[in-house]
Every structure is written in C-alpha cells, then in structure tokens.
Design a protein around this motif. Sequence first.
Motif, short mmCIF file in Angstrom:
data_model
loop_
_atom_site.label_atom_id
_atom_site.label_comp_id
_atom_site.label_asym_id
_atom_site.label_seq_id
_atom_site.Cartn_x
_atom_site.Cartn_y
_atom_site.Cartn_z
N ARG A 1 0.78 -0.98 0.02
CA ARG A 1 0.05 -0.12 -0.03
C ARG A 1 0.95 1.11 -0.03
O ARG A 1 0.45 2.15 -0.63
N TRP A 2 2.08 1.36 0.73
CA TRP A 2 3.09 2.30 0.93
C TRP A 2 3.48 2.60 -0.59
O TRP A 2 3.65 3.75 -1.06
N ILE A 3 4.09 1.51 -1.06
CA ILE A 3 4.46 1.68 -2.41
C ILE A 3 3.58 2.22 -3.51
O ILE A 3 3.99 3.24 -4.13
N LEU A 4 2.22 1.74 -3.67
CA LEU A 4 1.47 2.40 -4.47
C LEU A 4 0.98 3.94 -4.08
O LEU A 4 1.02 4.61 -5.12
N ARG A 5 0.96 4.02 -2.80
CA ARG A 5 0.79 5.43 -2.45
C ARG A 5 1.84 6.56 -2.95
O ARG A 5 1.54 7.50 -3.29
N HIS A 6 3.12 5.98 -2.66
CA HIS A 6 4.39 7.06 -3.10
C HIS A 6 4.37 6.91 -4.69
O HIS A 6 4.52 8.11 -5.19
N LEU A 7 4.07 5.75 -5.31
CA LEU A 7 4.23 6.10 -6.78
C LEU A 7 3.13 6.80 -7.51
O LEU A 7 3.30 7.57 -8.61
N LEU A 8 1.93 6.57 -6.79
CA LEU A 8 0.71 7.18 -7.56
C LEU A 8 0.91 8.80 -7.23
O LEU A 8 0.38 9.59 -7.99
N ALA A 9 1.39 9.16 -5.99
CA ALA A 9 1.54 10.59 -5.77
C ALA A 9 2.74 11.12 -6.25
O ALA A 9 3.02 12.41 -6.53
N HIS A 10 3.56 10.51 -7.24
CA HIS A 10 4.95 10.80 -8.03
C HIS A 10 4.53 11.38 -9.31
O HIS A 10 3.97 10.49 -10.08
N PRO A 11 4.64 12.83 -9.47
CA PRO A 11 4.41 12.94 -10.99
C PRO A 11 5.09 12.49 -12.02
O PRO A 11 4.73 12.56 -13.19
N ASP A 12 6.32 11.92 -11.68
CA ASP A 12 7.09 11.29 -12.85
C ASP A 12 6.83 9.81 -13.06
O ASP A 12 7.62 9.29 -14.01
N PHE A 13 5.85 9.25 -12.47
CA PHE A 13 5.56 7.89 -12.74
C PHE A 13 4.18 7.51 -12.89
O PHE A 13 3.45 8.26 -12.63
#
Length: 220
Positions: free
Chosen positions: A166-178
């Motif tokens: 869940r942490w991974i998804l949250r961080h990646l979905l919040a990142h504008p470059d991914f």
Amino acid sequence: MGRADGPPYRFYGRRRGKRLSPRQERLIDDLLPRLAPDPARLPAGPLWLEIGSGGGEHLTAQAADHPEATLIGCEPFLEGVAKTLGMIEDEGLGNVLLLDDDVRPLLDGLPDSSVDRCFILFPDPWPKLRHHKRRIVSRENLDSLARVLKPGADLRIATDHMDYARWILRHLLAHPDFDWPAERPGDWRLPPAGHRRTRYEAKALEKGDRPLYFRFTRNT
Ligand SMILES: C[S@@+](CC[C@H](N)C(=O)[O-])C[C@H]1O[C@@H](n2cnc3c(N)ncnc32)[C@H](O)[C@@H]1O
C-alpha cells in the motif's frame, strides 16, 4: 558517502553475516573491484539496475537472459555479494557490474536518463511505524530514480508485505514522474513476462504468501 549538500546516508540493514569461504574471499578481493560500476564510464547498450540484489539469483538470471544489456546489482550485505560473485564466475557472465554498497550514492552519481530498467525486489519492509522512514521506497529515492531513469523505463517493485504494498502504491501514485499502467489484477498479482524468481520470493511462495508485482513506468 552522502548527498553533495546534505548529511551522509545511513544504512540500517546487515552488512556482514557468516564467515566467507576462501573462494569467496578471493572473489571479493580480485573480482569485485573489476566489477565496480563507474558512473562516468557506463557501457554502451541498455543499462538495468537492481537495488538490493541479495544473493544475485535474479541479477545473474536476467544477465544470462539478456546479453544485450548490462546489469548493475547493488547489495551492501557482503555474503550476498560473495554468492553473486560465485555465480558470475561460474556462469562466465560478462555483463554484470556489482556494487557492495548502498545504492543511493550511486544514484546520485548516475547521469540523467541513463537507466533503462530498475528492479527493487522484496525490499526490507521495516514493518514498525517508527522505522518506515528507512524504507527504500521514499519520495527522496523516487526523485533520484525519476532523474536517472529514461522516459518510458520500467520500475519494477515486488513485495509480499501488504502494508508495504500500500505504501509503494501511495508513493508511486503521488509521484508526478511515474505512471502505473496496470489494467487488471493479473497485472500486479502475476509476475511480469521475463521475471526470474529471487531467493526471498521463493521462500515467500513456499510459505504460501502471494507476492505482488508492480510495474511502474517513468513517464515522458
Ligand atoms: C529482503 S532482502 C531481498 C533480497 C533480494 N532482492 C531477494 O528478493 O532475495 C532486501 C535487500 O535489500 C538490501 N538493501 C537494503 N537497503 C539497500 C540500499 N540502500 N541499497 C542497496 N541495497 C539495499 C538489503 O541488504 C537486502 O539484501
């Protein structure tokens, strides 16, 4: 080593385990220095990076499957590095570079848009809340990865730890470059095509755990 303008990076994992065999000592002394990645002299062709390559099972299998690519493995745990070196020698692999250290100073040294694919497979989950800041998936490390990955490059992250997932998804979905191009559950419940099993993954599967396999892309 640390950031040019900040405090040194702190590594929290294990660096040493059992005693190394004489062969492993020789590989560490003789072969490892020859495989050190030099960000100023990167080989031509696709460059793939594995962060936390452990005992090297996935790294060496991918290198054998993809002779056209150069794979860089990063692993601070010396016993894992020694095992990896043994496999590189046994299989005569000429397309693997290996760093026995934290990946973060290497990331700082790599040129912009130089990496074609990055794997982070079964990263340490650091389950306690007060240790979450040790997780390798963090905004700061994703910023570094976004800089070094080529547009369109894959960032593949696998975990069997559902809180970390869940942490991974949250961080990646919040990142504008991914971007996360998944369309159906099979896109994260099943390993991507060409995946090779890691040691940690094999143990998780034996226990009956169901790992998740995320594939993100560096957007353009
Ligand atoms: C749970 S193990 C998984 C190893 C391997 N990927 C596998 O699946 O068998 C996580 C690995 O990440 C490595 N690691 C942790 N922090 C790291 C960092 N900053 N840079 C490179 N490797 C790191 C650890 O030393 C450890 O070997």
